[in-house]
Design an enzyme around this catalytic site. Structure first.
Site, PDB file in Angstrom:
ATOM      1  CB  THR A  47       7.121 -29.537  -3.553  1.00  0.00           C
ATOM      2  OG1 THR A  47       6.105 -30.110  -2.727  1.00  0.00           O
ATOM      3  CG2 THR A  47       8.483 -29.948  -3.033  1.00  0.00           C
ATOM      4  CB  SER A  79     -16.234 -18.008  15.323  1.00  0.00           C
ATOM      5  OG  SER A  79     -15.411 -18.870  16.081  1.00  0.00           O
ATOM      6  CB  ALA A 139      -0.920 -26.076  14.665  1.00  0.00           C
ATOM      7  CG  ASP A 188      -2.453 -25.828   3.072  1.00  0.00           C
ATOM      8  OD1 ASP A 188      -1.618 -26.747   2.986  1.00  0.00           O
ATOM      9  OD2 ASP A 188      -2.216 -24.737   3.621  1.00  0.00           O
ATOM     10  CE1 TYR A 240       3.886 -21.275   2.388  1.00  0.00           C
ATOM     11  CE2 TYR A 240       3.478 -19.646   0.665  1.00  0.00           C
ATOM     12  CZ  TYR A 240       3.388 -20.942   1.136  1.00  0.00           C
ATOM     13  OH  TYR A 240       2.808 -21.914   0.346  1.00  0.00           O
TER      14      TYR A 240
END
Length: 398
Positions: A47, A79, A139, A188, A240
């Site tokens: 949305t 990392s 995930a 996000d 997507y």
């Protein structure tokens, strides 16, 4: 909601590991450590880029970034999870679609933030960044947004920048969209930046108005189970983008700026009638927006048990109308319901990733084990799960 003592201790241990990792790799102490969480979207999927409504909350799972100045114009990103280091000059940072741009790698989620800041006119110099994250990759819990929002927070403090929280989220999204090449909406990054402890974040993705909605599930004997189906997904692939393009086509045919503006769903579906794909995509977005609005009212009134049917309806819509679920996700949702969940749905962009289930408090392992048994019987990889606590957004922690 306060974290349990063991969770506080684990958090402090992680922070110290990142500080020690920075000192070991960079030969000097970090200027600080910044943290940004992954997120679960309680309801409101796909949305956000339709100018609609979302209702995420932040997790305790997070990315931590230790940062410090360099005297040159290099960005050196390490990392600790991958034991890899990437080094690039600030002037060599170019978006994914620039001529001669190299293939994207994990470090681009961090270096892209410096590119976005510079593109927006902010002064940033060379930095060392050392990162470690507990947000599962692929995930649907926004592992990339956690990296981006922690990096933006670090750069704001390191270079004394004045940037509002919502603008920080926009910059992080810019890094993911224009630099990395993933066509995500703002959900996000907004969740990872703006969420507060013990609340969900209700956001109008058109006006960017946000409201913190109290989320005291424990007070009514409930909790949220998050289960990773271990079916990795990627937003950079074509699915997507295809859903987003379909929504834009539908809005164009309906003569509205975005599907959020559809007020008569039956009329809209009749107009789109010859194109069954656009009918399904539109129906999902319009009904999902309505479900978010209903969920906000239920949460405000403390009627959390009544969220269950909305979660179920959301999943059915994602499965049948938006066509973004996969067999592992569907099996996990069905099994959760069979073993006591009041409602369950996939969360995230789709094609794998996680589900959430609204369950009686203390039954998380029971439901998780039932899903694991169902997965084993179906020949799927073993899932992983945890119970979620609404947590705070991006911030400095050392």
């Amino acid at each position: 909601m306060n974290q349990a003592p063991d969770a506080v201790a684990e958090h402090g241990h992680r922070r110290q590991q990142v500080l020690d990792g920075f000192a070991e790799r960079c030969g000097t102490a970090a200027a600080g450590v910044w943290e940004a969480p992954g997120r679960v979207n309680l309801i409101g999927e796909h949305t956000d880029y339709n100018d609609g409504f979302v209702m995420p909350f932040a997790l305790t799972r997070s990315a931590m970034v230790a940062a410090g100045h360099r005297e040159d114009d290099r960005v050196v990103v390490t990392s600790m999870d991958l034991d890899e280091t990437v080094e690039v000059a600030l002037d060599d940072l170019v978006p994914f679609d620039a001529p001669g741009a190299r293939p994207r790698v994990w470090a681009d989620y961090l270096t892209g933030c410096l590119w976005a800041l510079r593109e927006a006119g902010h002064h940033v110099g060379g930095v060392n960044l050392v990162v470690a994250s507990t947000v599962p990759i692929g995930a649907g819990l926004s592992s990339s947004a956690a990296l981006e929002c922690a990096t933006i927070a670090a750069m704001v403090d390191l270079f004394g920048l004045e940037i509002d929280l919502i603008d920080r989220a926009h910059l992080a999204r810019r890094a993911e969209n224009a630099y990395v090449g993933a066509p995500t909406g703002l959900l996000d990054q907004a969740a990872s930046t703006l969420c507060t402890s013990s609340h969900t974040l209700f956001m109008d993705c058109r006006t960017l108005e946000t409201t913190q909605v109290p989320m005291d599930l424990a007070g009514v004997g409930l909790e949220i189970l998050v289960l990773d189906t271990n079916t990795p997904h990627s937003h950079v692939d074509g699915e997507y983008a295809a859903r987003r393009a379909a929504c834009e086509r539908a809005a164009g045919l309906l003569g509205v700026a975005a599907l959020r503006d559809v007020t008569d769903l039956d009329e809209a579906l009749a107009t789109l009638g010859p194109d069954e794909e656009l009918v399904r995509r539109t129906r999902h977005v319009v009904t999902e927006n309505q479900r978010v609005l209903e969920a906000v009212e239920l949460a405000r009134e403390g009627r959390f048990a009544e969220l269950g049917p909305l979660l179920d309806q959301s999943h059915t819509s994602m499965r049948d109308d938006f066509e973004i679920t996969v067999p592992t996700v569907d099996l996990a949702v069905e099994t959760a319901r069979e073993h006591g969940a009041l409602g369950a749905r996939m969360t995230g962009g789709g094609f794998g990733g996680c589900i959430i289930a609204l369950i009686p408090m203390g039954t998380g392992d029971q439901v998780g084990r039932a899903i694991a048994e169902a997965f084993a019987a179906a020949g799927y990889a073993a899932p992983e799960w945890f119970t979620a606590v609404p947590s705070a957004g991006a911030r400095r922690i050392a």
